[in-house]
Motif scaffolding. Structure first.
Motif, PDB file in Angstrom:
ATOM      1  N   ASN A   1      -4.349 -72.624 -41.429  1.00 14.94           N
ATOM      2  CA  ASN A   1      -4.998 -74.322 -41.342  1.00 14.94           C
ATOM      3  C   ASN A   1      -6.141 -73.965 -39.708  1.00 14.94           C
ATOM      4  O   ASN A   1      -7.645 -74.684 -40.145  1.00 14.94           O
ATOM      5  CB  ASN A   1      -3.435 -75.000 -40.189  1.00 14.94           C
ATOM      6  N   ALA A   2      -6.115 -72.903 -38.815  1.00 17.24           N
ATOM      7  CA  ALA A   2      -6.861 -72.769 -38.244  1.00 17.24           C
ATOM      8  C   ALA A   2      -8.327 -72.671 -38.771  1.00 17.24           C
ATOM      9  O   ALA A   2      -9.598 -72.426 -38.839  1.00 17.24           O
ATOM     10  CB  ALA A   2      -6.636 -71.409 -37.356  1.00 17.24           C
ATOM     11  N   LEU A   3      -8.419 -71.466 -40.261  1.00 17.42           N
ATOM     12  CA  LEU A   3      -9.934 -71.067 -41.141  1.00 17.42           C
ATOM     13  C   LEU A   3      -9.921 -72.577 -41.449  1.00 17.42           C
ATOM     14  O   LEU A   3     -11.581 -72.850 -41.766  1.00 17.42           O
ATOM     15  CB  LEU A   3      -9.185 -70.382 -41.980  1.00 17.42           C
ATOM     16  N   ALA A   4      -9.246 -73.018 -42.497  1.00 14.57           N
ATOM     17  CA  ALA A   4      -9.610 -73.976 -42.697  1.00 14.57           C
ATOM     18  C   ALA A   4     -10.166 -75.595 -42.253  1.00 14.57           C
ATOM     19  O   ALA A   4     -11.157 -75.912 -41.874  1.00 14.57           O
ATOM     20  CB  ALA A   4      -8.053 -75.303 -43.541  1.00 14.57           C
ATOM     21  N   LEU A   5      -9.666 -75.640 -40.643  1.00 14.40           N
ATOM     22  CA  LEU A   5     -10.234 -76.548 -39.546  1.00 14.40           C
ATOM     23  C   LEU A   5     -11.585 -75.923 -39.506  1.00 14.40           C
ATOM     24  O   LEU A   5     -12.557 -76.882 -39.503  1.00 14.40           O
ATOM     25  CB  LEU A   5      -9.413 -76.727 -38.516  1.00 14.40           C
ATOM     26  N   ARG A   6     -11.927 -74.895 -39.369  1.00 15.18           N
ATOM     27  CA  ARG A   6     -13.430 -74.457 -38.431  1.00 15.18           C
ATOM     28  C   ARG A   6     -13.783 -74.860 -40.900  1.00 15.18           C
ATOM     29  O   ARG A   6     -14.857 -75.008 -40.430  1.00 15.18           O
ATOM     30  CB  ARG A   6     -13.618 -72.588 -38.686  1.00 15.18           C
ATOM     31  N   ALA A   7     -13.067 -74.511 -41.350  1.00 15.42           N
ATOM     32  CA  ALA A   7     -14.159 -74.807 -42.869  1.00 15.42           C
ATOM     33  C   ALA A   7     -14.777 -76.379 -42.455  1.00 15.42           C
ATOM     34  O   ALA A   7     -16.046 -76.111 -43.201  1.00 15.42           O
ATOM     35  CB  ALA A   7     -13.934 -74.356 -43.803  1.00 15.42           C
TER      36      ALA A   7
ATOM     37  N   LEU B   1      -8.794 -77.428 -32.461  1.00 13.71           N
ATOM     38  CA  LEU B   1      -8.817 -75.560 -32.745  1.00 13.71           C
ATOM     39  C   LEU B   1      -8.548 -75.622 -31.626  1.00 13.71           C
ATOM     40  O   LEU B   1      -8.808 -74.024 -31.058  1.00 13.71           O
ATOM     41  CB  LEU B   1     -10.106 -75.336 -33.621  1.00 13.71           C
ATOM     42  N   ALA B   2      -8.232 -75.908 -30.548  1.00 10.55           N
ATOM     43  CA  ALA B   2      -8.339 -75.485 -29.180  1.00 10.55           C
ATOM     44  C   ALA B   2      -7.085 -74.782 -28.291  1.00 10.55           C
ATOM     45  O   ALA B   2      -6.552 -74.717 -29.514  1.00 10.55           O
ATOM     46  CB  ALA B   2      -7.837 -77.187 -28.731  1.00 10.55           C
ATOM     47  N   HIS B   3      -7.536 -73.689 -28.496  1.00 11.37           N
ATOM     48  CA  HIS B   3      -6.751 -72.735 -28.031  1.00 11.37           C
ATOM     49  C   HIS B   3      -5.089 -73.791 -27.634  1.00 11.37           C
ATOM     50  O   HIS B   3      -4.686 -74.181 -26.714  1.00 11.37           O
ATOM     51  CB  HIS B   3      -7.016 -72.263 -25.943  1.00 11.37           C
ATOM     52  N   GLY B   4      -4.260 -72.234 -28.534  1.00  9.31           N
ATOM     53  CA  GLY B   4      -2.773 -73.341 -27.662  1.00  9.31           C
ATOM     54  C   GLY B   4      -2.109 -74.180 -29.053  1.00  9.31           C
ATOM     55  O   GLY B   4      -1.559 -73.953 -28.744  1.00  9.31           O
ATOM     56  N   ARG B   5      -2.931 -74.977 -29.867  1.00  8.44           N
ATOM     57  CA  ARG B   5      -2.211 -76.019 -30.261  1.00  8.44           C
ATOM     58  C   ARG B   5      -1.956 -74.743 -31.864  1.00  8.44           C
ATOM     59  O   ARG B   5      -2.924 -73.682 -32.188  1.00  8.44           O
ATOM     60  CB  ARG B   5      -3.450 -76.947 -30.643  1.00  8.44           C
ATOM     61  N   ARG B   6      -0.841 -75.618 -32.324  1.00 11.00           N
ATOM     62  CA  ARG B   6      -0.099 -74.479 -33.611  1.00 11.00           C
ATOM     63  C   ARG B   6      -0.077 -75.542 -34.529  1.00 11.00           C
ATOM     64  O   ARG B   6       0.569 -76.872 -34.818  1.00 11.00           O
ATOM     65  CB  ARG B   6       1.080 -74.215 -33.502  1.00 11.00           C
TER      66      ARG B   6
END
Length: 376
Positions: free
Chosen positions: A108-114, A147-152
């Motif tokens: 999901n981190a990758l999907a959010l960046r895309a 995408l902020a640090h620590g968010r899951r």
């Protein structure tokens, strides 16, 4: 048919008419509640996933494979193979119920960046209208926030009004898990809004996580299309019926990935979703709060092994909505009525329709005990 039947039918018809009047008068007409098109089906990117036989062979179909089958598939892969799939198909892996939890965070981190990159390109496209560019700019900002640090982020789907699931606590190793199912007016943009904090799934989840002293991981789940305002969508079960199988798969996916059976907290219209899903939920407890009804006449009608709880404070406007289900209107019996058979949660100190998770309330203390298995 005897006279008593027609009397009961007459009372239900009057109640249905009253329900219609309450909704219309409270919103200046049906038009105040915008009719929504429910998001259904497999995750975005499924077509590419189905066509990919080069990475690790035949992949489980997101539309037909059960969460337990998905979990079994991933257990048969090496770590490098799992990461390769997440990199090639982030939107599928990130939303694939039964996939490893940490891998879903990664995907999901990758999907959010895309999605942020795509939205920024659209926002800077001068050939598009100003409204479309503004919406793209807002979506890019939303992706940056998630995408902020620590968010899951356990699920992310930008289609339509957007859907998301966020975890508070260490879900893979948690001894206790809870899931928050929200009611109306919640989507990707509003699930963690700072106004009316305890009326949002994120605010509820954070408050419950703190109230348990971190002893339970809590998931704020926005995985179905919620009603907007009051109106036909809120007064009928159409969106709940579309959301019920999505909730069932999500919770089944958690347990297939190795978490304990969760406590599921169902707020307002979200309790209609929970009622329709109850027989398929591997849950330890179901808690309905501020509920208009569960589309059932009693706990027995839910066909669940979970303990069923209900809470409603005296200031909650939902208490003015007639508990009826007739001609498609209404959601049935009041779950806080003793005849329904649910265990009553104290809520004397909660305020209004969205104050059940506010710190210091008797309802939050009770919720924390239920979530950690300490409730009698």
């Amino acid at each position: 048919m005897g006279l008593s039947f027609w009397k009961r039918r007459g009372r239900r018809t009057v109640a249905a008419a009253t329900l219609t009047a309450v909704v219309v008068s409270g919103t200046a007409g049906w038009a105040s509640g915008q009719e929504q098109r429910p998001l259904t089906g497999p995750p975005p990117g499924t077509a590419s996933w189905r066509a990919d036989e080069a990475t690790v062979g035949r992949l489980p179909d997101p539309a037909t494979a059960s969460p337990s089958q998905v979990a079994s598939f991933f257990r048969g892969l090496s770590g490098s193979e799992q990461h390769k799939l997440a990199a090639r198909h982030p939107s599928v892996v990130g939303n694939l119920d039964g996939a490893p939890i940490e891998l879903r965070y990664e995907a999901n981190a990758l999907a959010l960046r895309a999605e942020r990159t795509r939205a920024l390109a659209e926002a800077n496209n001068r050939t598009l209208g100003e409204r479309q560019r503004d919406a793209a700019r807002a979506l890019a900002e939303r992706c940056s926030e998630l995408l902020a640090h620590g968010r899951r982020i356990l699920a992310f789907d930008p289609r339509g009004r957007g859907q998301v699931a966020e975890v508070y606590g260490d879900l893979p190793s948690a001894d206790h898990v809870s899931v928050i199912v929200p009611g109306s007016d919640i989507d990707l943009g509003t699930f963690d809004r700072t106004t009316d904090m305890y009326g949002t799934p994120a605010g509820m989840a954070r408050s419950l996580h703190r109230a348990t002293g971190g002893r339970t991981a809590v998931v704020a789940w926005v995985g179905y299309t919620t009603p907007v305002g009051l109106g036909p969508d809120a007064a009928t079960g159409r969106l709940a019926e579309a959301g019920a199988p999505r909730l069932a798969r999500f919770v089944q996916g958690l347990t297939a990935a190795g978490t304990p059976k969760p406590t599921v907290f169902c707020h307002s219209y979200g309790s209609v979703v929970c009622g329709l899903t109850a027989s398929r939920l591997p849950a330890s407890d179901l808690v309905a709060l501020g509920s208009p009804g569960l589309r059932a006449d009693s706990v027995a009608d839910l066909h669940t092994r979970a303990r069923v709880w209900a809470a409603r404070d005296a200031d909650d406007w939902i208490g003015k909505v007639p508990n009826v289900e007739l001609f498609g209107l209404g959601h049935g019996a009041d779950p806080t009525d003793p005849s329904f058979g649910a265990r009553r949660v104290p809520a004397a100190h909660a305020k209004g329709h969205t104050g059940y998770f506010a710190p210091g309330t008797d309802s939050l203390r009770a919720f924390a005990r239920i979530a950690t298995g300490d409730a009698s």
